[in-house]
Write a protein that holds these residues in place. Sequence first.
Motif, PDB file in Angstrom:
ATOM      1  N   GLY A   1      26.427  42.393  44.768  1.00  0.00           N
ATOM      2  CA  GLY A   1      26.465  41.536  43.593  1.00  0.00           C
ATOM      3  C   GLY A   1      27.582  41.852  42.628  1.00  0.00           C
ATOM      4  O   GLY A   1      27.407  41.729  41.403  1.00  0.00           O
ATOM      5  N   ILE A   2      28.750  42.248  43.138  1.00  0.00           N
ATOM      6  CA  ILE A   2      29.871  42.597  42.270  1.00  0.00           C
ATOM      7  C   ILE A   2      31.123  41.829  42.689  1.00  0.00           C
ATOM      8  O   ILE A   2      31.219  41.293  43.781  1.00  0.00           O
ATOM      9  N   ARG A   3      32.091  41.784  41.776  1.00  0.00           N
ATOM     10  CA  ARG A   3      33.359  41.109  42.051  1.00  0.00           C
ATOM     11  C   ARG A   3      34.155  41.885  43.096  1.00  0.00           C
ATOM     12  O   ARG A   3      34.100  43.117  43.142  1.00  0.00           O
ATOM     13  N   VAL A   4      34.916  41.163  43.877  1.00  0.00           N
ATOM     14  CA  VAL A   4      35.832  41.784  44.835  1.00  0.00           C
ATOM     15  C   VAL A   4      37.223  41.209  44.583  1.00  0.00           C
ATOM     16  O   VAL A   4      37.451  40.012  44.738  1.00  0.00           O
ATOM     17  N   VAL A   5      38.131  42.083  44.162  1.00  0.00           N
ATOM     18  CA  VAL A   5      39.488  41.683  43.819  1.00  0.00           C
ATOM     19  C   VAL A   5      40.438  42.120  44.926  1.00  0.00           C
ATOM     20  O   VAL A   5      40.472  43.300  45.304  1.00  0.00           O
ATOM     21  N   ALA A   6      41.196  41.180  45.461  1.00  0.00           N
ATOM     22  CA  ALA A   6      42.230  41.496  46.445  1.00  0.00           C
ATOM     23  C   ALA A   6      43.526  41.785  45.696  1.00  0.00           C
ATOM     24  O   ALA A   6      44.084  40.912  45.023  1.00  0.00           O
ATOM     25  N   GLU A   7      44.002  43.032  45.791  1.00  0.00           N
ATOM     26  CA  GLU A   7      45.248  43.427  45.136  1.00  0.00           C
ATOM     27  C   GLU A   7      46.436  43.220  46.074  1.00  0.00           C
ATOM     28  O   GLU A   7      46.277  43.165  47.292  1.00  0.00           O
TER      29      GLU A   7
ATOM     30  N   LEU B   1      41.558  34.777  52.113  1.00  0.00           N
ATOM     31  CA  LEU B   1      40.820  35.634  51.182  1.00  0.00           C
ATOM     32  C   LEU B   1      39.593  34.916  50.635  1.00  0.00           C
ATOM     33  O   LEU B   1      38.526  35.513  50.479  1.00  0.00           O
ATOM     34  N   ASP B   2      39.742  33.631  50.361  1.00  0.00           N
ATOM     35  CA  ASP B   2      38.618  32.838  49.874  1.00  0.00           C
ATOM     36  C   ASP B   2      37.539  32.724  50.955  1.00  0.00           C
ATOM     37  O   ASP B   2      36.339  32.846  50.675  1.00  0.00           O
ATOM     38  N   ARG B   3      37.961  32.521  52.189  1.00  0.00           N
ATOM     39  CA  ARG B   3      36.999  32.407  53.282  1.00  0.00           C
ATOM     40  C   ARG B   3      36.251  33.714  53.497  1.00  0.00           C
ATOM     41  O   ARG B   3      35.051  33.718  53.812  1.00  0.00           O
ATOM     42  N   PHE B   4      36.935  34.825  53.307  1.00  0.00           N
ATOM     43  CA  PHE B   4      36.285  36.125  53.469  1.00  0.00           C
ATOM     44  C   PHE B   4      35.268  36.398  52.369  1.00  0.00           C
ATOM     45  O   PHE B   4      34.346  37.183  52.565  1.00  0.00           O
ATOM     46  N   GLY B   5      35.466  35.773  51.207  1.00  0.00           N
ATOM     47  CA  GLY B   5      34.525  35.985  50.116  1.00  0.00           C
ATOM     48  C   GLY B   5      35.065  36.789  48.954  1.00  0.00           C
ATOM     49  O   GLY B   5      34.303  37.178  48.063  1.00  0.00           O
ATOM     50  N   CYS B   6      36.381  37.063  48.923  1.00  0.00           N
ATOM     51  CA  CYS B   6      36.966  37.703  47.743  1.00  0.00           C
ATOM     52  C   CYS B   6      36.844  36.743  46.561  1.00  0.00           C
ATOM     53  O   CYS B   6      37.017  35.537  46.708  1.00  0.00           O
ATOM     54  N   THR B   7      36.541  37.284  45.408  1.00  0.00           N
ATOM     55  CA  THR B   7      36.311  36.425  44.240  1.00  0.00           C
ATOM     56  C   THR B   7      37.519  36.318  43.330  1.00  0.00           C
ATOM     57  O   THR B   7      37.684  35.320  42.635  1.00  0.00           O
ATOM     58  N   HIS B   8      38.372  37.351  43.334  1.00  0.00           N
ATOM     59  CA  HIS B   8      39.519  37.369  42.436  1.00  0.00           C
ATOM     60  C   HIS B   8      40.740  37.925  43.173  1.00  0.00           C
ATOM     61  O   HIS B   8      40.600  38.653  44.159  1.00  0.00           O
TER      62      HIS B   8
END
Length: 406
Positions: free
Chosen positions: A342-348, A359-366
């Motif tokens: 239940g937390i944000r996942v940011v792709a750097e 990244l969107d398909r994988f479920g990264c949120t930011h």
Amino acid sequence: MYDSSPAPLALVLEADPDVAAVLSLQFEVLGLETRYFQQSTALLAAVAARPPRLVVLGLEFGSEDGFALLRHLAATGYRDWVLLLSGVERKIARIAERVGHTLGLQMLGCLDKPMRLSELRRCLDNLRVGCRAPLEARGEPLFSADDLEQALLRDELTLHYQPQFELATGRLSGVEALVRWAHPALGLIGPASFLPLLSLDQGKRLTRHVLARAQADAAVWLREGVSASVSVNVTADDLMCPDLLELACLRSPEDPPLVLEITETAAMQDELLGSEVAARLCLGGLEVSVDDFGIGFSSLARLQMLPISELKVDRSFVQHLQEETQDAAIVEAVALLGRRLGIRVVAEGVEDPASLALLDRFGCTHVQGYGLARPMPAEAILEVGSTQDSMRASSAVQGEPLGSTP
């Protein structure tokens, strides 16, 4: 130390003359003078005589491999851009990139052979002819403790902010505060040149300075209608400092969210104490983010114990997402972990906007990265955040159209 002639120099060490010819043509378009070498000793002598803007090295070259050449290159005092060429497994090439970074070289990446022109051009987009990366330390420290003390007293340490975007909407959701030294004689200096030289007391003072400045800038943005969380990097020592808990007590519910980023390794050093501090910060209204997630070897059970709000997937997995299936699998697994917790996942480290859909398909949120927005002064954040689709606005600020790949 560096050549200041109108045509910056690129040196190429490559056994295949056809590859060297293609590179020369591309560099000519960029305004780079090119010299081609077939012997490493001759190239190293040329670097020592006239340090170039760019060095191109083949990883497989005669009796010396690319790793040895990188070390010889760094030993000459060269600290500018390096582009690798490789026909070996991608993992080997990426280890070479990391070695180059460790040696103080500015690594542009690694191109697979046979080269594709689109990849070469995309890689060279990061090479700003006539512009240099913020000054980095070379060998002996450039500055003394007294220099740093005076910089703190004169308020010369300033902040740039790298935007972070909500992937589903493209809107600006937050910024990461990054410290720079606005040196009166040398210009803007990157943190690697002075952060390692800070004493423990100076480091804590700098953290307080960054927190105060970042919150002041966020308050200005909020008054102008731009709401964005502010992320500040802190050390394990910072987390143990009572000032952070005092800061939490002084914040009001109307203040923009403040996120404290700590690296995965530091976050796991003391499970109980780290969990206690993070819990107390959360009770005070601050959020905790685990930065560079994936490069440490921490236990997931420990991660479960930390009351964190965000995981930031390390850029080393994101940069080659579309070419490396193993990297893609790791990013997808971290995104799934974040959703379950239940937390944000940011792709750097997003350098290619074409990776956003994956990244969107994988479920990264930011997302954040140079391909979306580079670090910028505080006033530029208002322009980025004032439109509905902030990702496109950020690229407009930088003068680079989002989504157009060479």
